[in-house]
Design a protein around this motif. Structure first.
Motif, PDB file in Angstrom:
ATOM      1  N   VAL A 130      19.979 -10.076  83.804  1.00 31.83           N
ATOM      2  CA  VAL A 130      19.129 -10.947  82.981  1.00 31.83           C
ATOM      3  C   VAL A 130      19.360 -10.740  81.480  1.00 31.83           C
ATOM      4  O   VAL A 130      18.672 -11.341  80.658  1.00 31.83           O
ATOM      5  N   LYS A 131      20.319  -9.887  81.138  1.00 30.50           N
ATOM      6  CA  LYS A 131      20.626  -9.693  79.714  1.00 30.50           C
ATOM      7  C   LYS A 131      21.077 -11.026  79.114  1.00 30.50           C
ATOM      8  O   LYS A 131      21.915 -11.714  79.695  1.00 30.50           O
ATOM      9  N   GLY A 132      20.472 -11.386  77.953  1.00 31.44           N
ATOM     10  CA  GLY A 132      20.810 -12.658  77.315  1.00 31.44           C
ATOM     11  C   GLY A 132      20.110 -13.852  77.940  1.00 31.44           C
ATOM     12  O   GLY A 132      20.243 -14.974  77.457  1.00 31.44           O
ATOM     13  N   GLU A 188       7.750  -5.404  77.621  1.00 31.78           N
ATOM     14  CA  GLU A 188       8.347  -6.266  76.591  1.00 31.78           C
ATOM     15  C   GLU A 188       9.357  -5.460  75.763  1.00 31.78           C
ATOM     16  O   GLU A 188      10.494  -5.902  75.522  1.00 31.78           O
ATOM     17  N   GLU A 189       8.912  -4.269  75.359  1.00 28.55           N
ATOM     18  CA  GLU A 189       9.760  -3.402  74.528  1.00 28.55           C
ATOM     19  C   GLU A 189      11.069  -3.044  75.249  1.00 28.55           C
ATOM     20  O   GLU A 189      12.154  -3.118  74.671  1.00 28.55           O
ATOM     21  N   ASN A 190      10.951  -2.660  76.506  1.00 26.84           N
ATOM     22  CA  ASN A 190      12.135  -2.258  77.270  1.00 26.84           C
ATOM     23  C   ASN A 190      13.110  -3.423  77.439  1.00 26.84           C
ATOM     24  O   ASN A 190      14.330  -3.234  77.355  1.00 26.84           O
ATOM     25  N   LEU A 191      12.574  -4.604  77.668  1.00 30.80           N
ATOM     26  CA  LEU A 191      13.447  -5.783  77.832  1.00 30.80           C
ATOM     27  C   LEU A 191      14.224  -6.047  76.546  1.00 30.80           C
ATOM     28  O   LEU A 191      15.425  -6.317  76.584  1.00 30.80           O
ATOM     29  N   SER A 228       7.342 -11.703  79.759  1.00 28.18           N
ATOM     30  CA  SER A 228       6.594 -10.452  79.815  1.00 28.18           C
ATOM     31  C   SER A 228       5.402 -10.558  78.864  1.00 28.18           C
ATOM     32  O   SER A 228       5.081 -11.657  78.412  1.00 28.18           O
ATOM     33  N   VAL A 229       4.779  -9.418  78.580  1.00 31.16           N
ATOM     34  CA  VAL A 229       3.506  -9.448  77.858  1.00 31.16           C
ATOM     35  C   VAL A 229       3.577  -8.680  76.539  1.00 31.16           C
ATOM     36  O   VAL A 229       4.096  -7.563  76.485  1.00 31.16           O
ATOM     37  N   THR A 230       3.016  -9.282  75.516  1.00 31.96           N
ATOM     38  CA  THR A 230       2.957  -8.676  74.179  1.00 31.96           C
ATOM     39  C   THR A 230       2.212  -7.335  74.234  1.00 31.96           C
ATOM     40  O   THR A 230       1.174  -7.230  74.882  1.00 31.96           O
ATOM     41  N   GLY A 231       2.776  -6.342  73.548  1.00 35.70           N
ATOM     42  CA  GLY A 231       2.101  -5.047  73.472  1.00 35.70           C
ATOM     43  C   GLY A 231       2.332  -4.160  74.676  1.00 35.70           C
ATOM     44  O   GLY A 231       1.707  -3.107  74.797  1.00 35.70           O
ATOM     45  N   ASP A 264      16.254 -11.913  76.391  1.00 38.78           N
ATOM     46  CA  ASP A 264      15.536 -12.892  75.568  1.00 38.78           C
ATOM     47  C   ASP A 264      14.117 -13.008  76.145  1.00 38.78           C
ATOM     48  O   ASP A 264      13.932 -13.547  77.237  1.00 38.78           O
ATOM     49  N   VAL A 265      13.118 -12.465  75.412  1.00 43.20           N
ATOM     50  CA  VAL A 265      11.773 -12.348  75.997  1.00 43.20           C
ATOM     51  C   VAL A 265      10.871 -13.521  75.618  1.00 43.20           C
ATOM     52  O   VAL A 265      10.729 -13.847  74.437  1.00 43.20           O
ATOM     53  N   LEU A 266      10.265 -14.125  76.610  1.00 46.99           N
ATOM     54  CA  LEU A 266       9.147 -15.038  76.381  1.00 46.99           C
ATOM     55  C   LEU A 266       7.891 -14.191  76.533  1.00 46.99           C
ATOM     56  O   LEU A 266       7.590 -13.715  77.636  1.00 46.99           O
ATOM     57  N   ALA A 267       7.160 -13.961  75.438  1.00 45.03           N
ATOM     58  CA  ALA A 267       6.005 -13.058  75.501  1.00 45.03           C
ATOM     59  C   ALA A 267       4.707 -13.847  75.563  1.00 45.03           C
ATOM     60  O   ALA A 267       4.495 -14.783  74.791  1.00 45.03           O
TER      61      ALA A 267
END
Ligand code: GLU
Length: 293
Positions: free
Chosen positions: A167-169, A181-184, A174-177, A190-193
């Motif tokens: 899933v890289k790129g 999210e941080e690990n992704l 995931s969730v803010t805070g 590319d995170v949708l938070a």
């Protein structure tokens, strides 16, 4: 059965084992409505948080309201249910408080430290990973469980995702805070938070994201709640030790929480709490080792 795939123990998450469980049922909130446990007879040193909470006859606990198996609001009883909720009740009972003396407050990932720092809650029990960044502003008792971050995909895994490298790129919700999210982000995803994991399900259904990523046990709960729609990839890539958040520097309270957890590991209360909640879907793990930092 869907959860049969979890029979293989996941190495990266250490003690974690997700297995099929005959009693798992769709849309099961993960809790029961048995009578409140009797409060314990207790005596605490004056001036401690334990004495303060005991004397006040109340405790406020922050937990999640949208995470099946760990913390899910039951609209009928208007009380949250799940393993985190049971852990909160174990702490409250040791303070001499009944379940009716607990005020539950919804915590989302991003407001857990502020809730503790501002005194809006006395403790947070909310799939809350112990880490050094958070320890700058709060303290943790525990851990009381070790999870591992994983990926949730549409049933049948249409994109053939087998782990984080796939899933890289790509866009993942995931969730803010959250540590998720941080690990992704660290992995180049590319995170949708959003604010809660349940709010990630629609973007996954619509194809806006290829996966949802957070702790495997949260994902297992969401998959169980939405039978047949989603599956967990089952290849965790982090370790997430769950702690109980409390005010920084309150060492007596932290020691009390750790002693209470250890006692629940030893006397079977921890395992019983697991079995009546997350254990409806996941196999019972070994209790982790308390970290007396
Ligand atoms: N355990 C991780 C965390 O504390 C992810 C789950 C959550 O957001 O509650 O950030």
């Amino acid at each position: 059965m869907r959860f049969a795939k979890y029979a293989a123990v996941i190495a990266a998450a250490g003690a974690l084992a997700l297995t099929a469980c005959a009693s798992g049922s769709p849309n099961d909130a993960g809790g029961d409505t048995s009578a409140p446990a009797a409060a314990e007879d207790v005596n605490f040193d004056a001036g401690t948080t334990m004495a303060k909470l005991h004397d006040a006859g109340k405790i406020t606990i922050g937990t999640k309201y949208d995470q099946p198996l760990f913390g899910l609001m039951n609209p009928t009883t208007n009380k949250p249910e799940g393993f985190d909720v049971e852990i909160g009740k174990i702490i409250a009972a040791k303070l001499g408080l009944t379940e009716d003396q607990i005020t539950w407050k919804e915590a989302v990932s991003a407001n857990r430290e502020p809730f503790i720092e501002k005194g809006e809650v006395d403790i947070v029990v909310a799939t809350y990973t112990i880490n050094d960044d958070r320890k700058q502003v709060i303290d943790f008792g525990g851990p009381y469980y070790i999870a591992g971050q994983d990926l949730l995909v549409l049933s049948g895994n249409p994109d053939g995702i087998t782990g984080i490298d796939d899933v890289k790129g790509k866009k993942v919700c995931s969730v803010t805070g959250s540590t998720s999210e941080e690990n992704l982000k660290k992995e180049g995803v590319d995170v949708l938070a959003t604010d809660t994991y349940s709010n990630c399900l629609e973007p996954l259904r619509s194809g806006e994201v290829v996966a949802v990523s957070t702790d495997n046990v949260i994902l297992a709960g969401l998959a169980d709640q939405n039978q047949g729609e989603f599956e967990v990839v089952d290849n965790p890539f982090t370790e997430e030790p769950y702690g109980i958040g409390l005010k920084k520097g309150d060492d007596d309270f932290r020691g009390f929480i750790n002693d209470t957890l250890q006692e629940s590991f030893d006397d079977g209360d921890w395992a019983a709490a697991w079995e009546k909640t997350a254990g409806k879907v996941l196999s019972t793990p070994e209790p982790p080792k308390i970290d007396n930092y």
